[in-house]
Design an enzyme around this catalytic site. Structure first.
Site, mmCIF file in Angstrom:
data_model
loop_
_atom_site.group_PDB
_atom_site.id
_atom_site.type_symbol
_atom_site.label_atom_id
_atom_site.label_comp_id
_atom_site.label_asym_id
_atom_site.label_seq_id
_atom_site.Cartn_x
_atom_site.Cartn_y
_atom_site.Cartn_z
ATOM 1 N N ARG A 1 -2.058 -0.674 -13.986
ATOM 2 C CA ARG A 1 -2.784 -0.087 -12.845
ATOM 3 C C ARG A 1 -4.277 -0.367 -12.961
ATOM 4 N NH1 ARG A 1 0.661 3.506 -10.023
ATOM 5 N NH2 ARG A 1 2.130 4.665 -11.310
ATOM 6 N N ASP B 1 5.552 -1.443 1.459
ATOM 7 C CA ASP B 1 6.606 -2.341 0.998
ATOM 8 C C ASP B 1 7.758 -2.252 2.005
ATOM 9 O OD1 ASP B 1 8.636 -3.537 -0.648
ATOM 10 O OD2 ASP B 1 7.409 -3.105 -2.381
ATOM 11 N N LYS C 1 0.506 7.480 -7.219
ATOM 12 C CA LYS C 1 -0.739 7.299 -7.935
ATOM 13 C C LYS C 1 -1.435 6.002 -7.498
ATOM 14 C CE LYS C 1 1.567 9.028 -12.070
ATOM 15 N NZ LYS C 1 2.049 8.614 -13.423
ATOM 16 N N PHE D 1 6.661 -8.859 -7.016
ATOM 17 C CA PHE D 1 6.276 -7.598 -7.652
ATOM 18 C C PHE D 1 4.811 -7.709 -8.053
ATOM 19 C CE2 PHE D 1 6.046 -3.959 -10.160
ATOM 20 C CZ PHE D 1 7.185 -3.198 -9.972
ATOM 21 N N VAL D 2 3.974 -6.944 -7.359
ATOM 22 C CA VAL D 2 2.542 -7.066 -7.636
ATOM 23 C C VAL D 2 2.020 -5.863 -8.405
ATOM 24 C CG1 VAL D 2 1.954 -8.669 -5.787
ATOM 25 C CG2 VAL D 2 2.030 -6.229 -5.305
ATOM 26 N N GLU E 1 -3.091 3.948 1.555
ATOM 27 C CA GLU E 1 -1.995 3.472 0.681
ATOM 28 C C GLU E 1 -2.391 2.170 -0.006
ATOM 29 O OE1 GLU E 1 0.409 3.963 -0.938
ATOM 30 O OE2 GLU E 1 2.154 4.805 0.040
ATOM 31 N N ASP E 2 -1.907 2.002 -1.196
ATOM 32 C CA ASP E 2 -2.156 0.735 -1.881
ATOM 33 C C ASP E 2 -1.271 -0.364 -1.305
ATOM 34 O OD1 ASP E 2 -0.081 2.281 -2.895
ATOM 35 O OD2 ASP E 2 -0.059 1.278 -4.829
HETATM 36 C C1 PRP Z 1 4.553 2.661 -4.291
HETATM 37 C C2 PRP Z 1 3.323 2.479 -3.443
HETATM 38 C C3 PRP Z 1 3.705 3.113 -2.154
HETATM 39 C C4 PRP Z 1 5.190 2.894 -2.073
HETATM 40 C C5 PRP Z 1 5.479 1.771 -1.146
HETATM 41 O O1 PRP Z 1 4.507 3.908 -4.882
HETATM 42 O O2 PRP Z 1 2.199 3.085 -4.026
HETATM 43 O O3 PRP Z 1 3.432 4.496 -2.131
HETATM 44 O O4 PRP Z 1 5.632 2.534 -3.397
HETATM 45 O O5 PRP Z 1 6.856 1.493 -1.108
HETATM 46 P P1 PRP Z 1 7.728 1.588 0.208
HETATM 47 O O6 PRP Z 1 6.932 0.980 1.333
HETATM 48 O O7 PRP Z 1 8.924 0.708 -0.162
HETATM 49 O O8 PRP Z 1 8.118 3.001 0.447
HETATM 50 P P2 PRP Z 1 5.476 4.344 -6.084
HETATM 51 O O9 PRP Z 1 6.599 5.189 -5.503
HETATM 52 O O10 PRP Z 1 5.874 3.169 -6.878
HETATM 53 O O11 PRP Z 1 4.557 5.318 -6.924
HETATM 54 P P3 PRP Z 1 3.147 5.021 -7.618
HETATM 55 O O12 PRP Z 1 2.138 4.840 -6.508
HETATM 56 O O13 PRP Z 1 2.880 6.252 -8.424
HETATM 57 O O14 PRP Z 1 3.279 3.792 -8.456
#
Ligand code: PRP
Length: 326
Positions: A171, A109, A49, A158-159, A105-106
């Site tokens: 969010r 990580d 999301k 943790f952002v 992507e947001d």
């Molecule tokens: C977060 C973020 C990326 C992913 C990055 O999503 O939006 O999609 O983690 O992490 P990585 O590089 O370690 O794979 P999350 O799974 O938390 O779901 P969300 O977007 O619904 O919060």
């Protein structure tokens, strides 16, 4: 929460990224030489999301024909054999075969999520696949991923905000911040109750506090006295007669303070004694023992360089309030 990227800075950078994307996808078709026709839109794929806020703002700036679709992933295992295993929870609705795809992507990580999605998009026969990530947490990276359009590099914290969550919250913040635990309403109310439950005690039979403090404070069934020196409450002066006279006055003052809260020496659990000369220790013990009788509370005795008003001895108590004894 500590703001990392303020809203205006965020939106400015999003507009810059959009300008780059717009320029790069302006042309399409054979040899990429003619303006992109509406029938061949760029397909922007947001990862649910977290990316929705970024995707929405980014796309508002685009002038090239663009279609929008979403994917959602689920990550399994933060360690061990399943580490980095990413599954597709919601697949694309559109076909991307032969399309130019921009993965939005947001945050990148560890990189596992985009690595998996990029592979999938290519496997589906996209003409081209690029990655646009608002945030790049470089220090957390575990797999190599090429980021074609990068908003900001962020620290390994943790952002939250602008789509990123902590436990599905925050969010909707218009900025990016470092998440910090909040005191929830229940804890805050309990702290407030506890503060309001503090009760100060005062008696004219002991010297008044000579600074911004109370003779004693009761809270949660305990009484904490301030230190008493050998001041006569009537004259406001140290009693004459040296150490013994002062020690007697200290104990009398404390007896009165305890009494104002409904306690006596028998309720004392801990005493702290400050003396300017530990050579007076035996004399202290004699007087103290007289006052306490058979009761033996815990006690610390320390020598100090000086005491208020040039006193030779000061004592404070912690006592259990009556009714709390079991
Ligand atoms: C977060 C973020 C990326 C992913 C990055 O999503 O939006 O999609 O983690 O992490 P990585 O590089 O370690 O794979 P999350 O799974 O938390 O779901 P969300 O977007 O619904 O919060």
């Amino acid at each position: 929460m500590r703001v990392l990227i303020a809203a205006p800075e965020l939106l400015r950078r999003v507009a810059e990224l959009a300008a780059l994307v717009d320029a790069d996808y302006r042309l399409a078709g054979a040899g990429g030489g003619s303006p992109r026709p509406p029938a061949d839109p760029l397909v922007a794929v947001g990862v649910l999301k977290g990316s929705v806020f970024f995707l929405a703002d980014l796309l508002k700036h685009l002038t090239v024909p663009v279609a929008v679709d979403f994917l959602q992933t689920a990550s399994y295992g933060s360690g061990g054999a399943t580490r980095g295993e990413v599954r597709i929870r919601k697949d694309l609705d559109l076909s991307i075969q032969g399309r130019d795809v921009l993965l939005v992507e947001d945050i990148v990580d560890t990189g596992f999520t985009v690595r998996t999605i990029l592979d999938l998009l290519r496997f589906r026969g996209a003409r081209s696949v690029r990655l646009c990530a608002l945030l790049d947490k470089v220090a957390a990276r575990q797999v190599e991923v090429p980021i074609d359009y990068r908003g900001f590099v962020v620290e390994n914290a943790f952002v939250v905000g602008y789509g990123l969550d902590h436990d599905e919250r925050h969010r909707n913040l218009p900025y990016i911040a470092v998440w910090e635990p909040e005191i929830d309403a229940g804890t805050a109310a309990a702290a407030e109750r506890s503060a309001s439950a503090m009760q100060t005690h005062h008696t004219d039979r002991a010297p008044a506090a000579i600074g911004p403090y109370s003779q004693a404070v009761a809270v949660d069934g305990w009484l904490y006295t301030s230190g008493q020196v050998g001041i006569d409450p009537t004259s406001g002066e140290l009693v004459s007669g040296g150490f013994e006279a002062q020690a007697r006055q200290v104990l009398e003052n404390l007896r009165q303070v305890l009494a104002s809260a409904g306690c006596g020496f028998a309720n004392v659990v801990k005493a702290t004694v400050f003396m300017v000369d530990l050579a007076d220790f035996p004399r202290l013990n004699a007087l103290y023992g007289e006052a306490m009788g058979d009761h033996r509370p815990a006690r610390s005795t320390v020598q100090v360089a000086a005491l208020p008003k040039g006193a030779l001895v000061e004592i404070d108590f912690v006592a259990r309030l009556p009714g709390q004894l079991s």
